[in-house]
Motif scaffolding. Structure first.
Motif, PDB file in Angstrom:
ATOM      1  N   ASP A   1     129.130 120.356 166.593  1.00 23.74           N
ATOM      2  CA  ASP A   1     128.356 119.230 166.068  1.00 23.74           C
ATOM      3  C   ASP A   1     126.867 119.576 166.139  1.00 23.74           C
ATOM      4  OD1 ASP A   1     127.438 118.759 168.693  1.00 23.74           O
ATOM      5  OD2 ASP A   1     128.679 116.968 168.982  1.00 23.74           O
ATOM      6  N   ALA A   2     126.014 118.654 165.707  1.00 20.25           N
ATOM      7  CA  ALA A   2     124.576 118.896 165.651  1.00 20.25           C
ATOM      8  C   ALA A   2     123.981 119.189 167.030  1.00 20.25           C
ATOM      9  CB  ALA A   2     123.868 117.691 165.019  1.00 20.25           C
ATOM     10  N   ASP A   3     124.642 118.730 168.085  1.00 21.55           N
ATOM     11  CA  ASP A   3     124.159 118.973 169.440  1.00 21.55           C
ATOM     12  C   ASP A   3     124.755 120.231 170.070  1.00 21.55           C
ATOM     13  OD1 ASP A   3     122.555 116.658 169.463  1.00 21.55           O
ATOM     14  OD2 ASP A   3     124.309 115.428 169.990  1.00 21.55           O
ATOM     15  N   GLY A   4     125.531 120.982 169.300  1.00 25.27           N
ATOM     16  CA  GLY A   4     126.110 122.221 169.795  1.00 25.27           C
ATOM     17  C   GLY A   4     127.406 122.069 170.558  1.00 25.27           C
ATOM     18  N   ARG A   5     127.994 120.881 170.539  1.00 23.16           N
ATOM     19  CA  ARG A   5     129.277 120.674 171.209  1.00 23.16           C
ATOM     20  C   ARG A   5     130.411 121.138 170.300  1.00 23.16           C
ATOM     21  NH1 ARG A   5     126.655 115.572 172.908  1.00 23.16           N
ATOM     22  NH2 ARG A   5     127.362 114.845 170.873  1.00 23.16           N
ATOM     23  N   LEU A   6     131.386 121.769 170.904  1.00 23.53           N
ATOM     24  CA  LEU A   6     132.532 122.264 170.148  1.00 23.53           C
ATOM     25  C   LEU A   6     133.351 121.101 169.616  1.00 23.53           C
ATOM     26  CD1 LEU A   6     134.211 124.781 169.292  1.00 23.53           C
ATOM     27  CD2 LEU A   6     135.465 124.507 171.442  1.00 23.53           C
ATOM     28  N   LEU A   7     133.566 121.086 168.295  1.00 23.90           N
ATOM     29  CA  LEU A   7     134.381 120.049 167.656  1.00 23.90           C
ATOM     30  C   LEU A   7     135.807 120.530 167.411  1.00 23.90           C
ATOM     31  CD1 LEU A   7     131.892 118.784 164.926  1.00 23.90           C
ATOM     32  CD2 LEU A   7     132.551 117.598 167.040  1.00 23.90           C
ATOM     33  N   HIS A   8     135.924 121.783 167.012  1.00 29.66           N
ATOM     34  CA  HIS A   8     137.219 122.325 166.593  1.00 29.66           C
ATOM     35  C   HIS A   8     137.183 123.840 166.727  1.00 29.66           C
ATOM     36  CE1 HIS A   8     140.901 122.834 164.249  1.00 29.66           C
ATOM     37  NE2 HIS A   8     140.267 123.769 163.575  1.00 29.66           N
ATOM     38  N   TYR A   9     138.335 124.415 167.017  1.00 32.76           N
ATOM     39  CA  TYR A   9     138.470 125.874 166.991  1.00 32.76           C
ATOM     40  C   TYR A   9     139.743 126.226 166.239  1.00 32.76           C
ATOM     41  CZ  TYR A   9     141.879 125.306 170.773  1.00 32.76           C
ATOM     42  OH  TYR A   9     142.964 124.939 171.507  1.00 32.76           O
ATOM     43  N   ASP A  10     139.794 127.448 165.751  1.00 31.05           N
ATOM     44  CA  ASP A  10     140.939 127.944 164.996  1.00 31.05           C
ATOM     45  C   ASP A  10     141.590 129.054 165.815  1.00 31.05           C
ATOM     46  OD1 ASP A  10     142.659 129.332 163.270  1.00 31.05           O
ATOM     47  OD2 ASP A  10     141.344 129.068 161.539  1.00 31.05           O
ATOM     48  N   ILE A  11     142.708 128.748 166.454  1.00 36.24           N
ATOM     49  CA  ILE A  11     143.364 129.725 167.332  1.00 36.24           C
ATOM     50  C   ILE A  11     143.844 130.944 166.548  1.00 36.24           C
ATOM     51  CG2 ILE A  11     145.634 128.626 167.257  1.00 36.24           C
ATOM     52  CD1 ILE A  11     144.014 130.462 170.271  1.00 36.24           C
ATOM     53  N   VAL A  12     144.273 130.764 165.319  1.00 39.66           N
ATOM     54  CA  VAL A  12     144.748 131.909 164.533  1.00 39.66           C
ATOM     55  C   VAL A  12     143.586 132.873 164.253  1.00 39.66           C
ATOM     56  CG1 VAL A  12     145.751 132.626 162.326  1.00 39.66           C
ATOM     57  CG2 VAL A  12     146.718 130.680 163.569  1.00 39.66           C
ATOM     58  N   ALA A  13     142.441 132.355 163.846  1.00 46.29           N
ATOM     59  CA  ALA A  13     141.269 133.203 163.609  1.00 46.29           C
ATOM     60  C   ALA A  13     140.857 133.921 164.893  1.00 46.29           C
ATOM     61  CB  ALA A  13     140.109 132.370 163.067  1.00 46.29           C
ATOM     62  N   GLN A  14     140.909 133.202 166.014  1.00 51.08           N
ATOM     63  CA  GLN A  14     140.532 133.826 167.280  1.00 51.08           C
ATOM     64  C   GLN A  14     141.544 134.889 167.706  1.00 51.08           C
ATOM     65  OE1 GLN A  14     139.019 131.463 170.510  1.00 51.08           O
ATOM     66  NE2 GLN A  14     138.057 130.000 169.110  1.00 51.08           N
ATOM     67  N   CYS A  15     142.825 134.678 167.439  1.00 56.30           N
ATOM     68  CA  CYS A  15     143.836 135.679 167.766  1.00 56.30           C
ATOM     69  C   CYS A  15     143.594 136.976 166.992  1.00 56.30           C
ATOM     70  CB  CYS A  15     145.239 135.155 167.461  1.00 56.30           C
ATOM     71  SG  CYS A  15     145.840 133.908 168.602  1.00 56.30           S
ATOM     72  N   HIS A  16     143.379 136.861 165.682  1.00 53.94           N
ATOM     73  CA  HIS A  16     143.131 138.070 164.884  1.00 53.94           C
ATOM     74  C   HIS A  16     141.870 138.786 165.365  1.00 53.94           C
ATOM     75  CE1 HIS A  16     146.386 137.686 162.020  1.00 53.94           C
ATOM     76  NE2 HIS A  16     146.060 136.416 161.811  1.00 53.94           N
ATOM     77  N   SER A  17     140.848 138.027 165.709  1.00 50.95           N
ATOM     78  CA  SER A  17     139.597 138.630 166.165  1.00 50.95           C
ATOM     79  C   SER A  17     139.754 139.313 167.525  1.00 50.95           C
ATOM     80  CB  SER A  17     138.500 137.560 166.221  1.00 50.95           C
ATOM     81  OG  SER A  17     137.263 138.143 166.508  1.00 50.95           O
ATOM     82  N   VAL A  18     140.481 138.687 168.443  1.00 55.14           N
ATOM     83  CA  VAL A  18     140.653 139.303 169.762  1.00 55.14           C
ATOM     84  C   VAL A  18     141.475 140.581 169.647  1.00 55.14           C
ATOM     85  CG1 VAL A  18     142.717 138.085 170.622  1.00 55.14           C
ATOM     86  CG2 VAL A  18     140.952 138.769 172.222  1.00 55.14           C
TER      87      VAL A  18
END
Length: 145
Positions: A48-65
């Motif tokens: 969000d505008a204050d830098g708080r995490l709103l959502h993450y994509d576990i599939v994108a993170q899996c491929h990246s890791v």
């Protein structure tokens, strides 16, 4: 025991430790997350505008890791097939295990040749990531190929 190995093609460690260390025929990788090399960006994270995490994509993170683990292996003179043991840390086991497991099967389609694996649900990681891997590879003459 060898000195620490640093991979220029992987994200910088978030602390004072190497990407990997070789001990005999074993290559021990430090915990590796999905941050994009050259930045602190995390694939699939929305804030969000204050830098708080709103959502993450576990599939994108899996491929990246997995890409980051491969980069450290290659910088260490090892290959993907040299992995023998992987410990996986997920920050939301209930929500993310099925998707993570599906991505795992893309990278390791044959359970007979896949590395051993332990998956743990934890409450947090040092940066706003949802997954981290701790890996061991066997690279000597006796390693499986």
């Amino acid at each position: 025991m060898s000195g620490g190995i640093h991979a220029d093609t992987a994200p910088k460690p978030v602390g004072s430790y190497p990407h990997a260390r070789r001990v005999g025929d074993l290559l021990l990788l430090s915990g590796i997350g999905p941050r994009i090399p050259g930045s602190d960006a995390i694939p699939g994270n929305r804030y969000d505008a204050d830098g708080r995490l709103l959502h993450y994509d576990i599939v994108a993170q899996c491929h990246s890791v997995f890409a980051n683990v491969r980069a450290v292996l290659e910088a260490s003179g090892a290959r993907w097939q040299d992995l023998v043991d992987v410990t996986v840390y997920l920050t939301d086991m209930a929500a993310d295990f099925a998707a993570y497991n599906a991505v795992w099967q893309e990278y390791f389609p044959d359970p007979a040749t896949a590395p051993c694996r332990t998956t743990l649900g934890i409450t947090a990681l040092p940066t706003p990531i949802a997954i981290e891997l701790k890996c061991i590879a066997a690279t000597g003459a006796g390693a499986r190929r």
